[in-house]
Design a protein around this motif. Sequence first.
Motif, PDB file in Angstrom:
ATOM      1  N   ILE A 430       7.485  14.331  10.626  1.00 55.88           N
ATOM      2  CA  ILE A 430       8.346  14.225  11.790  1.00 55.88           C
ATOM      3  C   ILE A 430       8.764  12.654  11.968  1.00 55.88           C
ATOM      4  N   THR A 431       7.551  12.083  11.892  1.00 60.57           N
ATOM      5  CA  THR A 431       7.632  10.298  11.887  1.00 60.57           C
ATOM      6  C   THR A 431       7.350   9.846  10.317  1.00 60.57           C
ATOM      7  N   ASP A 432       8.053   8.903  10.037  1.00 59.52           N
ATOM      8  CA  ASP A 432       8.137   8.151   8.654  1.00 59.52           C
ATOM      9  C   ASP A 432       8.463   6.695   8.676  1.00 59.52           C
ATOM     10  N   THR A 433       7.174   6.024   9.118  1.00 57.54           N
ATOM     11  CA  THR A 433       7.236   4.484   9.362  1.00 57.54           C
ATOM     12  C   THR A 433       7.633   3.738   7.842  1.00 57.54           C
ATOM     13  N   LYS A 434       8.567   2.714   8.256  1.00 60.21           N
ATOM     14  CA  LYS A 434       8.621   2.016   6.782  1.00 60.21           C
ATOM     15  C   LYS A 434       8.182   0.583   7.309  1.00 60.21           C
ATOM     16  N   ASP A 435       7.364  -0.202   6.487  1.00 63.21           N
ATOM     17  CA  ASP A 435       6.832  -1.442   6.834  1.00 63.21           C
ATOM     18  C   ASP A 435       7.918  -2.372   6.193  1.00 63.21           C
ATOM     19  N   GLN A 436       8.567  -3.286   7.036  1.00 63.68           N
ATOM     20  CA  GLN A 436       9.347  -4.280   6.410  1.00 63.68           C
ATOM     21  C   GLN A 436       8.510  -5.419   5.576  1.00 63.68           C
ATOM     22  N   VAL A 437       7.298  -5.675   5.944  1.00 70.86           N
ATOM     23  CA  VAL A 437       6.666  -6.379   5.046  1.00 70.86           C
ATOM     24  C   VAL A 437       5.355  -5.602   4.552  1.00 70.86           C
ATOM     25  N   LEU A 438       5.350  -5.599   3.247  1.00 70.11           N
ATOM     26  CA  LEU A 438       4.285  -5.059   2.266  1.00 70.11           C
ATOM     27  C   LEU A 438       3.345  -5.982   1.778  1.00 70.11           C
ATOM     28  N   GLU A 439       2.335  -5.214   1.816  1.00 72.72           N
ATOM     29  CA  GLU A 439       0.958  -5.983   1.125  1.00 72.72           C
ATOM     30  C   GLU A 439       1.334  -6.355  -0.553  1.00 72.72           C
ATOM     31  N   GLU A 440       1.840  -5.304  -1.070  1.00 76.39           N
ATOM     32  CA  GLU A 440       1.904  -5.157  -2.655  1.00 76.39           C
ATOM     33  C   GLU A 440       3.401  -4.727  -2.608  1.00 76.39           C
ATOM     34  N   LYS A 441       4.510  -5.280  -2.902  1.00 73.53           N
ATOM     35  CA  LYS A 441       5.760  -4.708  -3.292  1.00 73.53           C
ATOM     36  C   LYS A 441       5.841  -3.902  -4.444  1.00 73.53           C
ATOM     37  N   SER A 442       5.085  -4.075  -5.665  1.00 74.21           N
ATOM     38  CA  SER A 442       5.247  -3.733  -6.590  1.00 74.21           C
ATOM     39  C   SER A 442       4.188  -2.823  -7.488  1.00 74.21           C
ATOM     40  N   SER A 443       4.074  -1.862  -8.060  1.00 74.14           N
ATOM     41  CA  SER A 443       2.927  -1.229  -8.690  1.00 74.14           C
ATOM     42  C   SER A 443       3.254  -1.123 -10.237  1.00 74.14           C
ATOM     43  N   ASN A 444       4.228  -1.930 -10.570  1.00 78.37           N
ATOM     44  CA  ASN A 444       4.737  -1.981 -12.096  1.00 78.37           C
ATOM     45  C   ASN A 444       3.505  -2.326 -13.019  1.00 78.37           C
ATOM     46  N   ASP A 445       2.552  -3.075 -12.717  1.00 81.16           N
ATOM     47  CA  ASP A 445       1.185  -3.287 -13.546  1.00 81.16           C
ATOM     48  C   ASP A 445       0.516  -2.386 -13.530  1.00 81.16           C
ATOM     49  N   ILE A 446       0.421  -1.155 -12.638  1.00 81.37           N
ATOM     50  CA  ILE A 446      -0.556   0.153 -12.822  1.00 81.37           C
ATOM     51  C   ILE A 446       0.079   0.859 -13.856  1.00 81.37           C
ATOM     52  N   PRO A 447      -0.735   1.714 -14.821  1.00 84.14           N
ATOM     53  CA  PRO A 447      -0.379   2.615 -15.735  1.00 84.14           C
ATOM     54  C   PRO A 447       0.293   3.685 -15.074  1.00 84.14           C
ATOM     55  N   GLU A 448       1.280   4.560 -15.659  1.00 87.47           N
ATOM     56  CA  GLU A 448       2.067   5.418 -15.063  1.00 87.47           C
ATOM     57  C   GLU A 448       0.978   6.806 -14.734  1.00 87.47           C
ATOM     58  N   GLU A 449       0.113   6.907 -15.648  1.00 86.74           N
ATOM     59  CA  GLU A 449      -1.096   7.963 -15.581  1.00 86.74           C
ATOM     60  C   GLU A 449      -1.845   7.775 -14.284  1.00 86.74           C
ATOM     61  N   THR A 450      -2.247   6.534 -14.191  1.00 93.70           N
ATOM     62  CA  THR A 450      -3.041   6.118 -12.834  1.00 93.70           C
ATOM     63  C   THR A 450      -2.475   6.392 -11.849  1.00 93.70           C
ATOM     64  N   ARG A 451      -1.115   5.797 -11.698  1.00 92.71           N
ATOM     65  CA  ARG A 451      -0.293   5.899 -10.526  1.00 92.71           C
ATOM     66  C   ARG A 451      -0.377   7.464 -10.169  1.00 92.71           C
ATOM     67  N   LYS A 452       0.242   8.230 -10.967  1.00 94.21           N
ATOM     68  CA  LYS A 452       0.221   9.673 -11.014  1.00 94.21           C
ATOM     69  C   LYS A 452      -1.128  10.455 -10.276  1.00 94.21           C
ATOM     70  N   ASN A 453      -2.068   9.806 -10.881  1.00 92.75           N
ATOM     71  CA  ASN A 453      -3.614  10.601 -10.276  1.00 92.75           C
ATOM     72  C   ASN A 453      -3.611   9.778  -9.022  1.00 92.75           C
ATOM     73  N   ILE A 454      -3.468   8.835  -8.576  1.00 94.45           N
ATOM     74  CA  ILE A 454      -3.674   8.186  -7.315  1.00 94.45           C
ATOM     75  C   ILE A 454      -2.957   9.200  -6.131  1.00 94.45           C
ATOM     76  N   LEU A 455      -1.629   9.630  -6.623  1.00 96.64           N
ATOM     77  CA  LEU A 455      -0.494  10.085  -5.617  1.00 96.64           C
ATOM     78  C   LEU A 455      -1.061  11.613  -5.635  1.00 96.64           C
ATOM     79  N   GLU A 456      -1.594  12.350  -6.767  1.00 94.02           N
ATOM     80  CA  GLU A 456      -2.133  13.517  -6.653  1.00 94.02           C
ATOM     81  C   GLU A 456      -3.377  13.525  -5.643  1.00 94.02           C
ATOM     82  N   GLY A 457      -4.254  12.454  -5.951  1.00 94.07           N
ATOM     83  CA  GLY A 457      -5.477  12.406  -5.245  1.00 94.07           C
ATOM     84  C   GLY A 457      -5.138  12.246  -3.611  1.00 94.07           C
ATOM     85  N   LEU A 458      -4.157  11.487  -3.388  1.00 91.22           N
ATOM     86  CA  LEU A 458      -3.594  11.252  -1.994  1.00 91.22           C
ATOM     87  C   LEU A 458      -3.049  12.611  -1.259  1.00 91.22           C
ATOM     88  N   LYS A 459      -2.423  13.383  -2.328  1.00 93.38           N
ATOM     89  CA  LYS A 459      -1.968  14.648  -1.773  1.00 93.38           C
ATOM     90  C   LYS A 459      -3.047  15.783  -1.568  1.00 93.38           C
TER      91      LYS A 459
END
Length: 565
Positions: A430-459
């Motif tokens: 219902i609410t989906d806030t977006k921050d104008q100032v982000l602590e970390e703007k990019s996750s390009n230095d994170i392996p794709e598999e790690t990124r996927k595991n983090i998102l699955e873990g969060l879910k």
Amino acid sequence: MRFFKLVFFLTIFIPFNLFAQKDSLETKTYKELRTLIGGFEKQEISFELINYYRQKARRERNIEQQFAAKSLFIEASIWDRNFDIAQDSLQPLRSFSSQHELASQTVSSLYQIGLAYFYQGLLGKALDIYNEALVLTEKINDNKIQHKLLLQIGYIRSSIGDYTEALNIYNKSLDLLDKSDFEAIELEKAKAKSFYYLSLTFSDLKQRDSASYYIDKALKLTQKERDSCRMKYFLRSKANIQLLNDELYKAEDNLKKAFKLCQPSSKGDTLVFYKDLGEVYLAKKEYKKAQTYIQAAIDIYQVKEGEEGFMDDYYKLLAKAYKHTGDIEKSNFYLEKYINTVAEFSKIKDTVNQSLKLQEVEDFKNELSSIKEEKNLKQTYLNYLFLGASIIIILLLSILLRFYRNKKKNEEKFEALLLKIENTNESERITDTKDQVLEEKSSNDIPEETRKNILEGLKKLEEKEYFLRQDCNSYNVARKINTNTSYLSKVVNSHFGKNFNTYINDLRINYAIVRLKNDVIFRSYSIQSIAEEVGYKSADSFSKYFKLNTGLNPSFYIKEIKNLA
């Protein structure tokens, strides 16, 4: 704030005097070089010497000293307020440490780097560094540095108003000492420090008996070891408690005794000491003395832009001192500075009750305005009465008008929110806030598999409604999904377009909105109970984020939902 192009400076313009001293420097040990570099908070920063230190370590292929040079450079950059350079240098430091298995050195360096951030007022960055170091101490089983880290973390929690957690951490530091391998003298020093921090927090809570109990225990231990400079800080804390108890002459005596034992070691130390003495004189109604000491403190320290948020007490005291000596112009000047620090103060201490601060400002402004009127205006009692009555009528009309306008706006917001709830699927928020100032703007230095595991873990954690727990923070979430807080922050920022705290608050508020609409029993809870149920420690925090996401106070939302039934 001063920014230097450090890399260019270090590689192109090395001062002539360093070459002139090269022969003498080559005979010095690393310990002697560190002594020459000195404490960054007390003198000009010697980037030239740090660069020489690094080159010497490389020539001699000394891995530990190469690591030390990298750490020194980061500390120096923070003290020189080059925060971007310091931040960019942290990851290479971690990589170097991991490559050469320097876990123990890393913990010590992270502690110093965290301390540098702390003294610059960057409490969030300091806390991240301390928590990272704390995780490492558990792996290397270093109780001594773990104790120091716990005290720093507890102090930050206390400074942002999280007193309960701060007290828990300090008690944990004492429990740790019972299991430590400290020598007898070291153990007494460590215990005295824990008691000192406990006293500070109880003093902030205005629990004077507990504050006195712990500072007396700290003083008793310190008298045994005869550490005059440590005793100085404890006596100052004792004086502050005596000030709370209106024991003004005892407070003054202890402050003067502290000064004789160990004179201020830096401008910051002088700032605090003079302010404490000025506060005592203000309480004793020796306003001229109070004004002299507090003004001297600020003049000597020369407050930098980023430190304004910590100066609210100083400006308020100085405004009062000038008010009582009749200098209304200067009193107004420092009152204005005090008002301006409120916004900065709230950014640093985000759980401080802002309404109390603003009310305090208004009360002081009204008091000062009254004094100015008494001094400058000679009007009859009838004129004052007429003016007062007119203001009251206008204020009442204004309040009444504002009330009806706000009520209408809130009703419109409620209707819009209700419509959004009805048109939102279960998978949507219902609410989906977006921050104008982000602590970390990019996750390009994170392996794709790690990124996927983090998102699955969060879910999975979302499905288990882990976000409803009060201990749901970046550190615990990262641990549950087998990652670190840095990776977690980057993935949340890049995937959701928000910082971690915003992400958790959105989940909690979405849950609260839906459950309050659908659950009749839940609606009957107090706001405090609802707050605790959805993961907040206080009703104020819950109400703040609920209104931030919906534009409505939770009490208004609940009342309108009940009216629909």
